[in-house]
Design a protein around this motif. Structure first.
Motif, PDB file in Angstrom:
ATOM      1  N   PHE A  94       6.760 -12.644   9.791  1.00 20.15           N
ATOM      2  CA  PHE A  94       6.161 -12.339  11.089  1.00 20.15           C
ATOM      3  C   PHE A  94       5.417 -13.559  11.635  1.00 20.15           C
ATOM      4  CE2 PHE A  94       2.471 -10.677  13.527  1.00 20.15           C
ATOM      5  CZ  PHE A  94       3.178 -10.145  14.592  1.00 20.15           C
ATOM      6  N   LEU A  95       4.616 -14.192  10.802  1.00 19.07           N
ATOM      7  CA  LEU A  95       3.867 -15.363  11.242  1.00 19.07           C
ATOM      8  C   LEU A  95       4.799 -16.505  11.607  1.00 19.07           C
ATOM      9  CD1 LEU A  95       0.964 -15.316   8.632  1.00 19.07           C
ATOM     10  CD2 LEU A  95       0.757 -14.902  11.083  1.00 19.07           C
ATOM     11  N   ARG A  96       5.842 -16.701  10.774  1.00 18.54           N
ATOM     12  CA  ARG A  96       6.769 -17.797  11.039  1.00 18.54           C
ATOM     13  C   ARG A  96       7.447 -17.629  12.391  1.00 18.54           C
ATOM     14  NH1 ARG A  96      12.090 -17.807  10.173  1.00 18.54           N
ATOM     15  NH2 ARG A  96      11.985 -16.043   8.755  1.00 18.54           N
ATOM     16  N   ARG A  97       7.891 -16.391  12.673  1.00 21.79           N
ATOM     17  CA  ARG A  97       8.600 -16.174  13.929  1.00 21.79           C
ATOM     18  C   ARG A  97       7.675 -16.321  15.129  1.00 21.79           C
ATOM     19  NH1 ARG A  97      13.034 -11.374  12.683  1.00 21.79           N
ATOM     20  NH2 ARG A  97      13.767 -12.243  10.715  1.00 21.79           N
ATOM     21  N   CYS A  98       6.431 -15.901  14.974  1.00 22.84           N
ATOM     22  CA  CYS A  98       5.484 -16.071  16.079  1.00 22.84           C
ATOM     23  C   CYS A  98       5.212 -17.544  16.349  1.00 22.84           C
ATOM     24  CB  CYS A  98       4.177 -15.339  15.771  1.00 22.84           C
ATOM     25  SG  CYS A  98       4.316 -13.544  15.863  1.00 22.84           S
ATOM     26  N   VAL A  99       4.992 -18.306  15.277  1.00 27.05           N
ATOM     27  CA  VAL A  99       4.681 -19.721  15.446  1.00 27.05           C
ATOM     28  C   VAL A  99       5.877 -20.466  16.029  1.00 27.05           C
ATOM     29  CG1 VAL A  99       4.016 -21.817  14.223  1.00 27.05           C
ATOM     30  CG2 VAL A  99       2.926 -19.683  13.648  1.00 27.05           C
TER      31      VAL A  99
ATOM     32  N   ALA B 185      -5.772 -15.765  25.584  1.00 27.68           N
ATOM     33  CA  ALA B 185      -6.859 -16.166  24.692  1.00 27.68           C
ATOM     34  C   ALA B 185      -6.446 -16.107  23.223  1.00 27.68           C
ATOM     35  CB  ALA B 185      -8.077 -15.261  24.920  1.00 27.68           C
ATOM     36  N   HIS B 186      -5.527 -15.245  22.882  1.00 27.95           N
ATOM     37  CA  HIS B 186      -5.181 -14.992  21.491  1.00 27.95           C
ATOM     38  C   HIS B 186      -3.876 -15.705  21.135  1.00 27.95           C
ATOM     39  CE1 HIS B 186      -4.266 -12.806  17.789  1.00 27.95           C
ATOM     40  NE2 HIS B 186      -5.528 -12.402  17.802  1.00 27.95           N
ATOM     41  N   VAL B 187      -3.779 -16.182  19.890  1.00 26.85           N
ATOM     42  CA  VAL B 187      -2.594 -16.940  19.472  1.00 26.85           C
ATOM     43  C   VAL B 187      -1.328 -16.103  19.582  1.00 26.85           C
ATOM     44  CG1 VAL B 187      -2.946 -16.332  17.024  1.00 26.85           C
ATOM     45  CG2 VAL B 187      -1.590 -18.345  17.631  1.00 26.85           C
ATOM     46  N   PHE B 188      -1.400 -14.811  19.265  1.00 29.21           N
ATOM     47  CA  PHE B 188      -0.212 -13.976  19.360  1.00 29.21           C
ATOM     48  C   PHE B 188       0.172 -13.723  20.821  1.00 29.21           C
ATOM     49  CE2 PHE B 188      -1.242 -12.096  14.968  1.00 29.21           C
ATOM     50  CZ  PHE B 188      -0.466 -13.079  14.351  1.00 29.21           C
ATOM     51  N   GLU B 189      -0.839 -13.617  21.710  1.00 29.38           N
ATOM     52  CA  GLU B 189      -0.535 -13.488  23.135  1.00 29.38           C
ATOM     53  C   GLU B 189       0.178 -14.744  23.639  1.00 29.38           C
ATOM     54  OE1 GLU B 189      -4.366 -12.858  24.812  1.00 29.38           O
ATOM     55  OE2 GLU B 189      -4.274 -10.663  24.608  1.00 29.38           O
ATOM     56  N   ARG B 190      -0.289 -15.909  23.203  1.00 25.57           N
ATOM     57  CA  ARG B 190       0.357 -17.156  23.624  1.00 25.57           C
ATOM     58  C   ARG B 190       1.777 -17.226  23.082  1.00 25.57           C
ATOM     59  NH1 ARG B 190      -4.806 -19.172  22.385  1.00 25.57           N
ATOM     60  NH2 ARG B 190      -4.097 -20.028  20.375  1.00 25.57           N
ATOM     61  N   ALA B 191       1.941 -16.826  21.822  1.00 23.08           N
ATOM     62  CA  ALA B 191       3.278 -16.851  21.230  1.00 23.08           C
ATOM     63  C   ALA B 191       4.221 -15.931  21.987  1.00 23.08           C
ATOM     64  CB  ALA B 191       3.208 -16.458  19.756  1.00 23.08           C
TER      65      ALA B 191
END
Length: 460
Positions: free
Chosen positions: A6-11, A248-254
């Protein structure tokens, strides 16, 4: 999906087809990609097209011996499912590409167009291919002295091993995706993905750094909400939410980056397809025909995209013929044959026949034995490679025995042991595509267990 995935795909969510930076090690792949392309751009164009036959094609009714003695052996094993000898379409291999067992072979009568490609040197047969961990014989299999891939005869597992060429690693990315990770830096345009699937999300196309682009055989699939009539306020709000720097949030930006990237991609691809127009070559109006027609149109737009390397995935289902095989299988083979011939003709029209290679793959072969009016899950099976660069009109590998009893290739219940590894088949394709010898070792770490990593089915 686990937390790491999940983290890899978001990044990895970026505007283009490539995610360059990752906290999980993608910089190693960026360095490797640069190394494998010598830090430069490919001077030529090449495309690989994987044609996946879901369900497990019965290759023993696809390629059938037609001489009297070998046909009699085949007919004894196949009983009521045997293709009539007089209907077989002769395959006439060159002297240096004979099947090696003394037999003469023919294609199923539904495959006249593929027979023509073979007999004119544009197609080749890969004999008895399947997932393997090591070369293995029947005595070794029976004594369990040599490891075999897990979950043999399981659709999902074996289809995955075909698409990853890593029967030792159930979590591996696809080998097409891994090749793209190594070679994407050789494309002038890195905002578009090297990987395109016309049949949904494909494991074959899953990479660590390069994200596959998924579209339909009818074209790009835009976000319908943005085109809804009378939705001006909604579109304005949507665009404001996606505006760069407002999250504001890293997941929102992703998420915003991923969505805006998808929009940018489909706008570019849609515009390019409109610009280059249609093909003169007529394709059959079948699911596989429509997929391959779209692949040909994307290849036609290669210069608009400024792409030098592309990998495509298309698929055809319905090959799990446990019953009613004599009614179902011929239609499937006719669709496959017609679509492959039209696609090859389209590459001739586009003057890229020597630069595009299509190849088949499937979950597994079927059993040599029958269950009445169908066949069951097997292991090894035959595949086709089609293209102008192929050393065609030849058989590669060893054709297995089709004997009903005392068969040296039968693991049991008619499931024939592969004599060519998916690793070898895939490595030969990847080498032609541009992967270096070091890259072959990186992408296919187990291929050294087999006699060769180059099966020689491409022209020098």
């Amino acid at each position: 999906m686990n937390r790491r995935d999940f983290l890899r795909r978001c990044v990895h969510a970026t505007v283009g087809g490539v995610g360059l930076y990752s906290a999980l090690g993608s910089m190693r792949l960026v360095s490797a990609a640069t190394a494998h392309t010598n830090g430069g751009i490919f001077p030529d164009y090449k495309a690989l097209v994987c044609v996946f036959l879901y369900g497990g094609n019965d290759s023993f009714n696809t390629i059938v011996p037609r001489d009297a003695s070998h046909y009699a052996t085949y007919a004894a094993s196949r009983g009521s499912l045997a293709v009539p000898q007089g209907q077989l379409l002769a395959l006439n291999p060159l002297a240096d590409g004979l099947p090696g067992d003394g037999a003469q072979y023919g294609l199923h009568p539904s495959m006249s167009q593929l027979a023509g490609l073979f007999n004119t040197g544009r197609a080749a047969v890969m004999a008895n291919v399947g997932p393997l961990l090591y070369p293995i014989t029947k005595p070794q299999y029976q004594a369990q002295t040599v490891p075999v891939p897990p979950q043999l005869f399981s659709h999902d597992d074996q289809a995955n091993f075909w698409q990853t060429a890593r029967a030792d690693n159930p979590n591996a990315n696809g080998w097409g995706g891994r090749v793209a990770d190594m070679l994407y830096s050789g494309n002038p345009n890195q905002n578009l993905s090297m990987l395109t699937s016309l049949s949904g999300e494909a494991l074959f196309q899953r990479g660590e750094t390069v994200n596959q682009y998924i579209m339909s055989s009818y074209g790009v699939e835009p976000i319908g909400y943005l085109d809804s009539w009378g939705n001006d306020d909604g579109v304005t709000a949507f665009n404001a939410l996606m505006q760069s720097g407002t999250q504001a949030h890293v997941f929102e930006r992703a998420y915003a980056n991923k969505v805006t990237g998808a929009i940018a991609n489909y706008e570019v691809i849609g515009s390019a397809l409109n610009q280059v127009g249609n093909l003169t070559t007529a394709f059959p109006d079948t699911d596989l025909g429509r997929q391959l027609r779209m692949v040909a149109r994307l290849i036609k737009a290669r210069n608009v995209f400024d792409m030098r390397r592309q990998i495509f995935f298309v698929a055809q289902g319905g090959y799990d013929t446990h019953g009613d095989q004599t009614a179902q299988h011929p239609a499937l083979l006719e669709e496959l044959s017609g679509a492959l011939k039209a696609f090859y003709d389209a590459t001739v029209e586009l003057n890229v026949a020597n630069n595009v290679t299509a190849f088949t793959a499937s979950d597994f072969g079927r059993t040599l034995s029958i269950n009445g009016d169908g066949t069951d899950h097997g292991w090894g099976g035959h595949q086709f490679v089609v293209g102008g660069a192929v050393r065609g009109q030849r058989f590669y590998g060893r054709m297995p025995s089709l004997a009903q009893n005392n068969n040296p290739d039968d693991a049991g219940y008619g499931q024939l042991i592969p004599t060519m590894a998916v690793d070898q088949y895939s490595a030969t394709l990847a080498r032609w595509f541009g992967l270096s010898e070091t890259g072959i070792t990186d992408i296919f770490p187990n291929v050294g267990r087999f006699s060769t990593s180059n099966l020689g089915f491409f022209n020098p």
